[in-house]
Design a protein around this motif. Structure first.
Motif, PDB file in Angstrom:
ATOM      1  N   LEU A 104      -5.687  -7.548   3.023  1.00  0.00           N
ATOM      2  CA  LEU A 104      -7.100  -7.468   3.390  1.00  0.00           C
ATOM      3  C   LEU A 104      -8.000  -7.467   2.150  1.00  0.00           C
ATOM      4  O   LEU A 104      -9.036  -8.145   2.137  1.00  0.00           O
ATOM      5  N   VAL A 105      -7.613  -6.714   1.127  1.00  0.00           N
ATOM      6  CA  VAL A 105      -8.415  -6.671  -0.098  1.00  0.00           C
ATOM      7  C   VAL A 105      -8.497  -8.067  -0.708  1.00  0.00           C
ATOM      8  O   VAL A 105      -9.589  -8.541  -1.074  1.00  0.00           O
ATOM      9  N   GLY A 119     -14.353  -2.281   0.336  1.00  0.00           N
ATOM     10  CA  GLY A 119     -13.067  -2.171  -0.343  1.00  0.00           C
ATOM     11  C   GLY A 119     -12.378  -0.849  -0.047  1.00  0.00           C
ATOM     12  O   GLY A 119     -11.159  -0.787   0.118  1.00  0.00           O
ATOM     13  N   CYS A 120     -13.171   0.214   0.031  1.00  0.00           N
ATOM     14  CA  CYS A 120     -12.601   1.535   0.314  1.00  0.00           C
ATOM     15  C   CYS A 120     -12.131   1.692   1.760  1.00  0.00           C
ATOM     16  O   CYS A 120     -11.354   2.595   2.060  1.00  0.00           O
ATOM     17  N   THR A 121     -12.590   0.835   2.648  1.00  0.00           N
ATOM     18  CA  THR A 121     -12.185   0.954   4.049  1.00  0.00           C
ATOM     19  C   THR A 121     -10.919   0.171   4.391  1.00  0.00           C
ATOM     20  O   THR A 121     -10.459   0.236   5.533  1.00  0.00           O
ATOM     21  N   THR A 122     -10.353  -0.545   3.423  1.00  0.00           N
ATOM     22  CA  THR A 122      -9.205  -1.398   3.749  1.00  0.00           C
ATOM     23  C   THR A 122      -8.000  -0.591   4.220  1.00  0.00           C
ATOM     24  O   THR A 122      -7.280  -1.042   5.111  1.00  0.00           O
ATOM     25  N   ASP A 153      11.394   3.235  10.403  1.00  0.00           N
ATOM     26  CA  ASP A 153      11.000   4.615  10.201  1.00  0.00           C
ATOM     27  C   ASP A 153       9.621   4.658   9.560  1.00  0.00           C
ATOM     28  O   ASP A 153       8.947   3.641   9.427  1.00  0.00           O
ATOM     29  N   GLU A 154       9.216   5.875   9.168  1.00  0.00           N
ATOM     30  CA  GLU A 154       7.888   6.053   8.613  1.00  0.00           C
ATOM     31  C   GLU A 154       7.691   5.255   7.328  1.00  0.00           C
ATOM     32  O   GLU A 154       6.602   4.748   7.067  1.00  0.00           O
ATOM     33  N   ALA A 155       8.726   5.161   6.512  1.00  0.00           N
ATOM     34  CA  ALA A 155       8.604   4.419   5.250  1.00  0.00           C
ATOM     35  C   ALA A 155       8.299   2.947   5.519  1.00  0.00           C
ATOM     36  O   ALA A 155       7.498   2.331   4.810  1.00  0.00           O
ATOM     37  N   PHE A 156       8.919   2.389   6.555  1.00  0.00           N
ATOM     38  CA  PHE A 156       8.667   0.993   6.896  1.00  0.00           C
ATOM     39  C   PHE A 156       7.227   0.811   7.379  1.00  0.00           C
ATOM     40  O   PHE A 156       6.554  -0.157   7.001  1.00  0.00           O
ATOM     41  N   VAL A 157       6.749   1.737   8.178  1.00  0.00           N
ATOM     42  CA  VAL A 157       5.375   1.652   8.680  1.00  0.00           C
ATOM     43  C   VAL A 157       4.387   1.794   7.525  1.00  0.00           C
ATOM     44  O   VAL A 157       3.406   1.044   7.439  1.00  0.00           O
ATOM     45  N   LEU A 158       4.632   2.729   6.618  1.00  0.00           N
ATOM     46  CA  LEU A 158       3.753   2.888   5.465  1.00  0.00           C
ATOM     47  C   LEU A 158       3.773   1.648   4.578  1.00  0.00           C
ATOM     48  O   LEU A 158       2.743   1.253   4.026  1.00  0.00           O
ATOM     49  N   HIS A 159       4.934   1.037   4.447  1.00  0.00           N
ATOM     50  CA  HIS A 159       5.038  -0.201   3.673  1.00  0.00           C
ATOM     51  C   HIS A 159       4.208  -1.305   4.325  1.00  0.00           C
ATOM     52  O   HIS A 159       3.514  -2.070   3.636  1.00  0.00           O
ATOM     53  N   ARG A 160       4.251  -1.385   5.641  1.00  0.00           N
ATOM     54  CA  ARG A 160       3.444  -2.377   6.356  1.00  0.00           C
ATOM     55  C   ARG A 160       1.953  -2.120   6.165  1.00  0.00           C
ATOM     56  O   ARG A 160       1.165  -3.053   6.010  1.00  0.00           O
ATOM     57  N   VAL A 161       1.554  -0.842   6.190  1.00  0.00           N
ATOM     58  CA  VAL A 161       0.150  -0.490   5.985  1.00  0.00           C
ATOM     59  C   VAL A 161      -0.295  -0.923   4.595  1.00  0.00           C
ATOM     60  O   VAL A 161      -1.373  -1.519   4.433  1.00  0.00           O
ATOM     61  N   MET A 162       0.525  -0.642   3.588  1.00  0.00           N
ATOM     62  CA  MET A 162       0.169  -1.021   2.214  1.00  0.00           C
ATOM     63  C   MET A 162       0.078  -2.545   2.056  1.00  0.00           C
ATOM     64  O   MET A 162      -0.858  -3.053   1.428  1.00  0.00           O
ATOM     65  N   ALA A 174     -17.701  -9.360  -4.780  1.00  0.00           N
ATOM     66  CA  ALA A 174     -16.240  -9.454  -4.763  1.00  0.00           C
ATOM     67  C   ALA A 174     -15.619  -8.468  -5.745  1.00  0.00           C
ATOM     68  O   ALA A 174     -14.599  -7.833  -5.440  1.00  0.00           O
ATOM     69  N   GLN A 175     -16.213  -8.297  -6.928  1.00  0.00           N
ATOM     70  CA  GLN A 175     -15.707  -7.321  -7.899  1.00  0.00           C
ATOM     71  C   GLN A 175     -15.802  -5.904  -7.351  1.00  0.00           C
ATOM     72  O   GLN A 175     -14.881  -5.099  -7.525  1.00  0.00           O
ATOM     73  N   SER A 176     -16.906  -5.593  -6.715  1.00  0.00           N
ATOM     74  CA  SER A 176     -17.078  -4.255  -6.133  1.00  0.00           C
ATOM     75  C   SER A 176     -16.055  -4.012  -5.031  1.00  0.00           C
ATOM     76  O   SER A 176     -15.479  -2.924  -4.931  1.00  0.00           O
ATOM     77  N   LEU A 177     -15.820  -5.029  -4.218  1.00  0.00           N
ATOM     78  CA  LEU A 177     -14.824  -4.909  -3.155  1.00  0.00           C
ATOM     79  C   LEU A 177     -13.425  -4.711  -3.747  1.00  0.00           C
ATOM     80  O   LEU A 177     -12.660  -3.853  -3.285  1.00  0.00           O
ATOM     81  N   LEU A 178     -13.095  -5.461  -4.779  1.00  0.00           N
ATOM     82  CA  LEU A 178     -11.804  -5.300  -5.452  1.00  0.00           C
ATOM     83  C   LEU A 178     -11.667  -3.916  -6.069  1.00  0.00           C
ATOM     84  O   LEU A 178     -10.605  -3.285  -5.969  1.00  0.00           O
TER      85      LEU A 178
END
Length: 147
Positions: free
Chosen positions: A30-31, A123-126, A15-24, A47-51
């Motif tokens: 990626l981060v 970092g913001c695009t992850t 369901d949607e919760a599983f998909v959102l969990h996968r996205v997170m 690296a700090q800025s990306l984090l």
């Protein structure tokens, strides 16, 4: 109008919760991977800025997910149109407030610490990259019905 029929990629338990969990999960992966790679290939400031960007955007996405789940629960429990509009307005105001707080946090961090703008932006695009990857992988699992 095209309907989507699930194929063998998704079961009824997905369901949607599983998909959102996968996205997170993918976004945090990626981060971490991008921060480690940028620390080795570029420098620690990058690296700090990306984090920093990744943590801020993932935290904001997590809070938005919680607010959206709360909105869906309250709207499904509400009977009248006024209660539904109130919940929608509350969700909208919380979203705008979250963006303002995120902007203020970025301002404070940028004022106190040296920030690499490219690293912060990456970092913001992850979350966006994670949504696209999960969406494309889920797109293989849904077939449009032309009937």
């Amino acid at each position: 109008m095209s309907k989507h029929l699930p194929t063998s990629c998704f079961t009824d338990n997905d369901d949607e919760a599983f998909v959102l969990h996968r996205v997170m999960k993918l976004s945090w992966f990626l981060v971490a991977g991008m921060a480690a790679g940028s620390w080795l290939l570029v420098d620690w400031n990058f690296a700090q800025s990306l984090l920093c960007g990744g943590v801020l955007v993932n935290g904001s996405f997590w809070l938005m997910k919680k607010d959206a789940q709360r909105l869906m629960q309250r709207v499904s429990a509400a009977d009248a149109g006024l209660a539904i509009n109130t919940e929608k307005t509350r969700f909208f105001l919380r979203s705008v407030a979250r963006l303002v707080v995120l902007g203020l946090l970025l301002f404070v961090v940028a004022a106190r610490y040296p920030i690499n703008v490219v690293g912060l932006t990456l970092g913001c695009t992850t979350i966006m990259v994670s949504v696209v990857i999960i969406g494309l992988s889920a797109g293989k699992c849904w077939l449009p019905n032309k009937v």
